[in-house]
Design a protein around this motif. Structure first.
Motif, PDB file in Angstrom:
ATOM      1  N   ASP A  61       8.406  55.776  39.172  1.00 45.88           N
ATOM      2  CA  ASP A  61       7.659  54.754  38.423  1.00 45.88           C
ATOM      3  C   ASP A  61       7.907  54.825  36.920  1.00 45.88           C
ATOM      4  O   ASP A  61       7.268  54.094  36.155  1.00 45.88           O
ATOM      5  N   ALA A  62       8.801  55.716  36.493  1.00 45.81           N
ATOM      6  CA  ALA A  62       8.942  55.928  35.045  1.00 45.81           C
ATOM      7  C   ALA A  62       9.864  54.918  34.377  1.00 45.81           C
ATOM      8  O   ALA A  62       9.933  54.871  33.148  1.00 45.81           O
ATOM      9  N   PHE A  99       6.961  66.524  35.271  1.00 45.23           N
ATOM     10  CA  PHE A  99       8.147  66.600  36.150  1.00 45.23           C
ATOM     11  C   PHE A  99       9.416  66.847  35.323  1.00 45.23           C
ATOM     12  O   PHE A  99      10.248  67.662  35.706  1.00 45.23           O
ATOM     13  N   ASP A 101       1.802  63.193  33.124  1.00 46.71           N
ATOM     14  CA  ASP A 101       2.216  63.545  34.491  1.00 46.71           C
ATOM     15  C   ASP A 101       3.745  63.513  34.614  1.00 46.71           C
ATOM     16  O   ASP A 101       4.353  64.426  35.152  1.00 46.71           O
ATOM     17  N   GLN A 102       4.323  62.441  34.106  1.00 54.57           N
ATOM     18  CA  GLN A 102       5.789  62.297  34.204  1.00 54.57           C
ATOM     19  C   GLN A 102       6.490  63.357  33.366  1.00 54.57           C
ATOM     20  O   GLN A 102       7.506  63.921  33.788  1.00 54.57           O
ATOM     21  N   ARG A 162       5.413  69.170  39.773  1.00 52.50           N
ATOM     22  CA  ARG A 162       4.987  68.810  38.417  1.00 52.50           C
ATOM     23  C   ARG A 162       4.626  70.065  37.622  1.00 52.50           C
ATOM     24  O   ARG A 162       3.908  70.924  38.121  1.00 52.50           O
ATOM     25  N   LEU A 188       6.827  58.029  28.600  1.00 53.37           N
ATOM     26  CA  LEU A 188       6.431  58.870  29.735  1.00 53.37           C
ATOM     27  C   LEU A 188       4.977  59.305  29.617  1.00 53.37           C
ATOM     28  O   LEU A 188       4.507  59.641  28.524  1.00 53.37           O
ATOM     29  N   THR A 189       4.275  59.302  30.742  1.00 51.52           N
ATOM     30  CA  THR A 189       2.897  59.800  30.764  1.00 51.52           C
ATOM     31  C   THR A 189       2.946  61.333  30.813  1.00 51.52           C
ATOM     32  O   THR A 189       3.999  61.925  31.063  1.00 51.52           O
ATOM     33  N   ALA A 199      12.663  55.500  28.385  1.00 50.32           N
ATOM     34  CA  ALA A 199      11.555  55.226  29.312  1.00 50.32           C
ATOM     35  C   ALA A 199      10.726  54.087  28.751  1.00 50.32           C
ATOM     36  O   ALA A 199      10.407  54.061  27.562  1.00 50.32           O
ATOM     37  N   LEU A 207      10.000  60.571  39.593  1.00 48.97           N
ATOM     38  CA  LEU A 207       9.902  59.725  38.385  1.00 48.97           C
ATOM     39  C   LEU A 207      10.230  58.274  38.722  1.00 48.97           C
ATOM     40  O   LEU A 207      10.676  57.508  37.863  1.00 48.97           O
TER      41      LEU A 207
END
Ligand SMILES: C[S@@+](CC[C@H](N)C(=O)[O-])C[C@H]1O[C@@H](n2cnc3c(N)ncnc32)[C@H](O)[C@@H]1O
Length: 364
Positions: A38-39, A70, A66-67, A137, A63-64, A59, A36
């Motif tokens: 880049d979160a 995780f 993808d994130q 993920r 969060l996307t 965040a 994470l």
């Protein structure tokens, strides 16, 4: 910007439950440094809403998917909310990876079992530090060209192996105690049959010059008939042998991560063949076993180890791992996991990585 509140899974183990929120906070910090990164997580803190404690974090931007995948696989994650004011929590869907029901990990109970939630935490931190971290993920993820292989070279009755299966990985274990190996084989057979999953579980002797030198349990399992028909069976191998002989039975560079809980010495002694000093101090066992274990790791792999700090200090274990050519991950996110387990056992963990460039020939 979104403020999230994570409700932590209730643990069946009261001692672990007492520490679960603090450990979840640490685990989120480790994810913040790895998967994470880049979160832009910040303001991680415990928060109470209507008498219930949550792990809160912010965040920016939100969060996307993808994130969130995780976050879904954090070992303590249970329910996630977006905070929209004191009276308003918005549920956010979590998509944890679960190829099999959780009773694969919870049914077996025995002295010396490593707590399931802690096992998942250690596996998470280790995969996150490796070059295969994308495999952590949750949610739909494409079938990788090579399935991640988890090795537990002191596997007991397979808690790590079962968590690896649940994540969709392959698993390899080594265990010296025949009672553990037999109990694991019996459990796996019964469980898979009861769940009506396609499987095969076999135990064969491994012979060398006609002498039986070990036993090998091999199992193939598929989470569904469709997966089996598509040839997507997962594999579990357990070698019944002394872990010091790992390289006699397992191929070099065949594992992506090694995840293991070292013997605690106090209650459940290590069983390294005939060496009484090794029975008490994990350092000797680890020092003797690490060359073989490191040889099993692929470049870019990682090793996660938990240990009883009453028997070995963090500094001693870190020095040992470094001496065996591993790089200890000592960033803030990988610290502060020590916790009380039992009288005489305070557990801590260390994660170390393998260099990603292949080492010169002859280094094994
Ligand atoms: C702390 S327990 C691990 C428990 C395991 N994580 C589980 O949940 O079942 C350590 C294990 O290491 C095994 N062990 C100790 N010395 C060994 C050796 N030299 N070779 C192989 N296994 C060994 C013990 O029999 C024990 O099962």
């Amino acid at each position: 910007m979104v403020r999230y509140l994570l409700l932590i899974a209730p643990s069946s183990n009261r001692v672990y439950a007492g520490e679960a929120l603090r450990l979840a906070e640490r685990e989120l910090a480790a994810f913040g440094e790895t998967v994470l990164r880049d979160a832009g997580l910040r303001d991680v803190s415990r928060e109470e809403v209507a008498g219930v404690e949550y792990l809160g974090f912010t965040a920016e931007p939100p969060l996307t998917d993808d994130q969130l995948g995780f976050v879904s696989n954090l070992s303590g994650a249970y329910v996630l909310f977006g905070w929209e004011g004191p009276e308003s929590l918005r549920p956010v869907r979590l998509t944890p990876t679960a190829y099999y029901d959780d009773d694969l990990l919870t049914i077996l109970k025995y002295p010396g079992k490593t707590n399931e939630q802690f096992t998942r935490l250690l596996l998470n931190l280790t995969v996150a530090a490796s070059q295969r971290s994308a495999e952590l993920r949750g949610g739909e993820r494409p079938e990788p060209s090579s399935r991640l292989v988890v090795c537990d070279p002191l596997c007991g009755r397979g808690t790590t192996l079962n968590q690896a299966l649940r994540y969709g990985y392959d698993a390899v274990g080594i265990e010296a105690d025949n009672a553990h190996v037999d109990a694991y084989a019996a459990f796996l057979r019964t469980w898979l049959r009861r769940k009506r999953l396609k499987h095969r579980v076999e135990i064969h002797p491994v012979r060398h010059e006609r002498q039986r030198v070990a036993r090998r349990l091999t199992a193939s399992v598929a989470p569904s008939k469709a997966a089996h028909d598509a040839g997507a069976d997962q594999r579990v191998t357990v070698v019944h042998a002394d872990t010091l002989r790992a390289r006699e039975f397992l191929k070099g560079r065949s594992c992506d991560v090694i995840v293991t809980d070292a013997p605690y010495g106090v209650v459940h002694g290590s069983r390294a063949a005939g060496r009484s000093a090794r029975d008490r101090r994990p350092q000797e066992l680890l020092d003797a076993a690490l060359p073989g274990w490191v040889a099993l790791l692929r470049p870019g792999g990682a090793l996660g180890l938990s240990f009883n700090t009453h028997l070995a200090s963090r500094e001693e274990i870190a020095e040992l791992l470094t001496r065996h050519d591993l790089s200890v991950v000592d960033s803030p996110g990988y610290q502060g996991f020590d916790h009380w387990v039992d009288q005489g056992i305070t557990r801590d963990l260390l994660v170390a990585t393998m260099p990603s460039a292949p080492r010169p020939a002859g280094h094994e």
